[in-house]
Structures are given as structure tokens and as C-alpha cells.
Write a protein that holds these residues in place. Structure first.
Motif, short mmCIF file in Angstrom:
data_model
loop_
_atom_site.label_atom_id
_atom_site.label_comp_id
_atom_site.label_asym_id
_atom_site.label_seq_id
_atom_site.Cartn_x
_atom_site.Cartn_y
_atom_site.Cartn_z
N TYR A 1 18.30 16.93 49.70
CA TYR A 1 18.19 18.36 49.42
C TYR A 1 19.45 19.07 49.90
O TYR A 1 19.84 18.98 51.06
CB TYR A 1 16.97 18.95 50.11
N SER A 2 20.09 19.79 48.99
CA SER A 2 21.35 20.46 49.28
C SER A 2 21.42 21.74 48.46
O SER A 2 20.81 21.85 47.39
CB SER A 2 22.52 19.53 48.91
N LEU B 1 21.04 13.21 40.60
CA LEU B 1 20.09 13.43 39.51
C LEU B 1 18.83 12.58 39.70
O LEU B 1 17.70 13.08 39.53
CB LEU B 1 20.76 13.09 38.18
N ASP B 2 19.00 11.33 40.11
CA ASP B 2 17.84 10.46 40.34
C ASP B 2 16.98 10.99 41.49
O ASP B 2 15.75 10.92 41.43
CB ASP B 2 18.31 9.03 40.66
N PHE B 3 17.63 11.52 42.53
CA PHE B 3 16.87 12.06 43.67
C PHE B 3 15.96 13.19 43.23
O PHE B 3 14.78 13.22 43.59
CB PHE B 3 17.83 12.55 44.76
N TYR B 4 16.48 14.12 42.44
CA TYR B 4 15.66 15.27 42.03
C TYR B 4 14.63 14.88 40.98
O TYR B 4 13.58 15.53 40.88
CB TYR B 4 16.55 16.42 41.57
N ARG B 5 14.89 13.83 40.22
CA ARG B 5 13.85 13.34 39.31
C ARG B 5 12.66 12.80 40.10
O ARG B 5 11.51 12.98 39.72
CB ARG B 5 14.42 12.24 38.41
N MET C 1 14.88 21.00 32.84
CA MET C 1 15.06 20.96 31.39
C MET C 1 14.42 19.71 30.81
O MET C 1 13.73 19.75 29.78
CB MET C 1 16.55 20.98 31.03
N GLU C 2 14.63 18.56 31.48
CA GLU C 2 14.07 17.30 31.00
C GLU C 2 12.54 17.35 30.97
O GLU C 2 11.90 16.71 30.13
CB GLU C 2 14.53 16.14 31.89
N GLN C 3 11.97 18.13 31.86
CA GLN C 3 10.51 18.25 31.94
C GLN C 3 9.96 19.39 31.08
O GLN C 3 8.76 19.65 31.08
CB GLN C 3 10.09 18.45 33.40
N ALA D 1 21.82 19.64 39.04
CA ALA D 1 20.89 18.53 38.83
C ALA D 1 19.44 19.02 38.79
O ALA D 1 18.64 18.59 37.94
CB ALA D 1 21.06 17.48 39.92
N GLN D 2 19.10 19.94 39.69
CA GLN D 2 17.73 20.46 39.71
C GLN D 2 17.39 21.15 38.39
O GLN D 2 16.29 20.99 37.85
CB GLN D 2 17.58 21.45 40.85
#
Length: 304
Positions: free
Chosen positions: A168-169, A291-295, A183-185, A177-178
Motif C-alpha cells: 500500500y502506497s 498491479l498484481d498486488f492491487y488485484r 476499471m478491470e472490475q 494501478a488501483q
């Protein structure tokens, strides 16, 4: 009594602090981690929750733990917040440092101390600060160097560039990325707003930065300041393009300002590289890990 070297890490529940705790624990250190409130940590890490602005609490902590190393990460590092509350920023970044150094001077003067500065801070107190945060970090640096000289303490300073990586940053890469994950969701329109696509910064993986801190502890010279960077400027447009390649959906970008003026100076990490450090994590790997972390942690992400 443990045969492992002990390290006190302040701000242990922050972005860099969590990586530092993991790194030094795996490296065989006895990790003592300070946080403002209780948080979930590995069972092999000694967690201490206290207010670093409470002089007595700090003194008692140093008396009980007598660390061989201090990695001071705690503080207020948000520029916007420093404008809103400059006095609290000064307290968090200057007073907490003074209390820690003074306690170590009185109780455990052989401790090696590493103060983490910022590439955003003034290079000299004679320069006019660009914001209260910069002023607070410049004063913190002067305090550390002054105590090191006056009391013959082994105090060093590290000034990393813009740190990126999983966790978290509130950095720009994490914020992008968040939004892309949302958007992906289907929770946001596929449009990423960027203030200036041509703005350039030096980005360094936080895990490389932590390994640099360890190198400074082992080989650094008292009183020295070590700039830590990748040595390469990247535009926000490059970051967006990298994220587009990794995203599962297409999205467009909107930029309010595309002037070339917003360019960070190249930061030389010559001194730290002379000690034998080098950054090893490729930029593309860092971006993918964010990106993987926030997914994987979207439900706990920052509100946008």
C-alpha cells in the motif's frame, strides 16, 4: 541473550517499513518494529506500539531494547498534508528524530543510525523550501548531522528516489494501478486521468532500496549522506504504457498538461554504488508487482 544483531525499525507498518521488517528478519536480524497502533506482523518480529513524540516512551524503549542498528522510517511524508498542517509535519519528522537520537546518545551510543531522507527535500538549509515537507526533512538532516558531530555518533542518511513496488502506497504508480484494477472490475470508466504524461521521475523498487540500507549499515561512513536511485528518468507516459500492456482491458488517457518543464533532476547514486550496491529489480517487474498486488488486495485499496 540473542546472538543475532538487533535492529529497531520505526514506521514499521508503512510501505517501506513492511518490506524492511521482512528483509532484515530474513537476513538474520532480531527485528524490533515500532508502530503507532497494533498491527499484524510475523511472530518472529518484536512489535512495539508507541508514540515517537512521547520522549519518555522513546527513552524507555531504547532502555529496554538497546538496538545495535536504528532504521528511522517513521514520519509524515505527504506533501499535501504538510501544507495543511506544517507544525505536525515538523513534529513528526524533526522531534521524533531528536528524541530517538538523544535516547541512543544517552543509553546506547554505539548504535549505528540510518535516517531516511527524501529526494524531495532541500539540498541545503540556505535554499528556500518548496513545501513544508521539504523544510522538515532538511531540518531533520541538519539535526542528524549535528548530533553526529557533537556527540561522535555513527549517524548516516539515505535519500531514496521515488520508491515503487508491491504494498500500500500513495505513490503515483500505486494510484494508477488501483484505478486500472477498478476499471478491470467494471467499477470505473476505462479512462485514466494523468496530470502530465511528460513529467519524469526516477523510480526505484522499494526492495532494492532496503538492500541499500543494509549495505549502508555494513559499509557506510558516519556523517555521510547516500543518494539511492535507479539512475534513469521515466515519464508518467512510460508508466501508463507499461500498465496498458499488463492490463486485461484497454483504456484511454486524459492529460491536463503536457509541458516538458516538470522534470526531476537525475539523482546520482555513485557513493552507494561504490560500497558495492546495485539495483537488481527491473522496472517492468516492479510495475507488474504493483498491479498484481492491487488485484489481490483490491478490497483494502485506498479510496479514489
Amino acid at each position: 541473550m540473542s546472538n543475532h544483531p538487533s535492529i529497531l525499525i520505526t514506521g514499521a507498518n508503512g510501505f517501506t517499513g513492511q518490506h524492511a521488517c521482512e528483509y532484515f528478519s530474513h537476513a538474520g536480524y532480531e527485528v524490533i518494529a515500532t508502530t503507532r497502533s497494533k498491527t499484524n506482523m510475523s511472530s518472529n518480529i518484536q512489535q512495539e506500539h508507541l508514540d515517537l513524540l512521547n520522549h519518555k516512551e522513546v527513552y524507555h524503549l531504547i532502555s529496554r531494547t538497546k538496538p545495535q542498528y536504528l532504521l528511522h522510517l517513521a514520519g509524515q511524508n505527504n506533501v499535501s498534508d504538510s501544507w495543511e498542517d506544517p507544525l505536525s509535519t515538523l513534529e513528526a519528522n524533526v522531534l521524533s528524530t531528536a528524541y530517538l537520537i538523544d535516547a541512543l546518545h544517552r543509553i546506547n551510543p554505539s548504535c549505528k543510525i540510518l535516517i531516511i531522507g527524501s529526494s524531495l527535500q532541500n539540498q541545503s538549509i540556505t535554499e528556500y523550501p518548496s513545501h513544508p515537507y521539504s523544510l522538515s526533512k532538511a531540518l531533520q538532516s541538519i539535526l542528524a548531522k549535528g548530533w553526529s558531530h557533537l556527540y561522535n555518533l555513527h549517524i548516516m542518511e539515505a535519500k531514496p528516489s521515488n520508491l515503487i513496488g508491491p504494498g500500500y502506497s500513495n505513490g503515483v504508480c500505486a494510484l494508477f494501478a488501483q484505478k486500472i484494477v477498478k476499471m478491470e472490475q467494471g467499477k470505473m470508466q476505462p479512462m485514466l486521468e494523468v496530470h502530465n504524461l511528460l513529467a519524469s521521475r526516477d523510480f526505484l523498487d522499494v526492495r532494492d532500496a532496503v538492500s541499500a540500507y543494509d549495505m549502508i549499515f555494513q559499509k557506510g561512513v558516519a556523517g555521510e549522506t547516500y543518494d539511492i536511485s535507479s539512475g534513469e528518468l521515466r515519464s508518467l507516459g512510460e508508466i501508463v504504457n507499461e500498465l496498458k500492456q499488463l492490463s486485461t482491458i484497454g483504456f484511454s488517457t486524459k492529460s491536463a498538461n503536457n509541458m516538458l518543464g516538470d522534470q526531476q533532476k537525475v539523482i546520482s547514486s555513485h557513493k552507494i554504488r561504490q560500497l558495492g550496491w546495485e539495483n537488481k529489480i527491473p522496472f517492468q517487474t516492479s510495475i507488474k508487482s504493483i498491479l498484481d498486488f492491487y488485484r489481490q488486495n483490491e478490497h483494502n485499496s485506498l479510496s479514489l
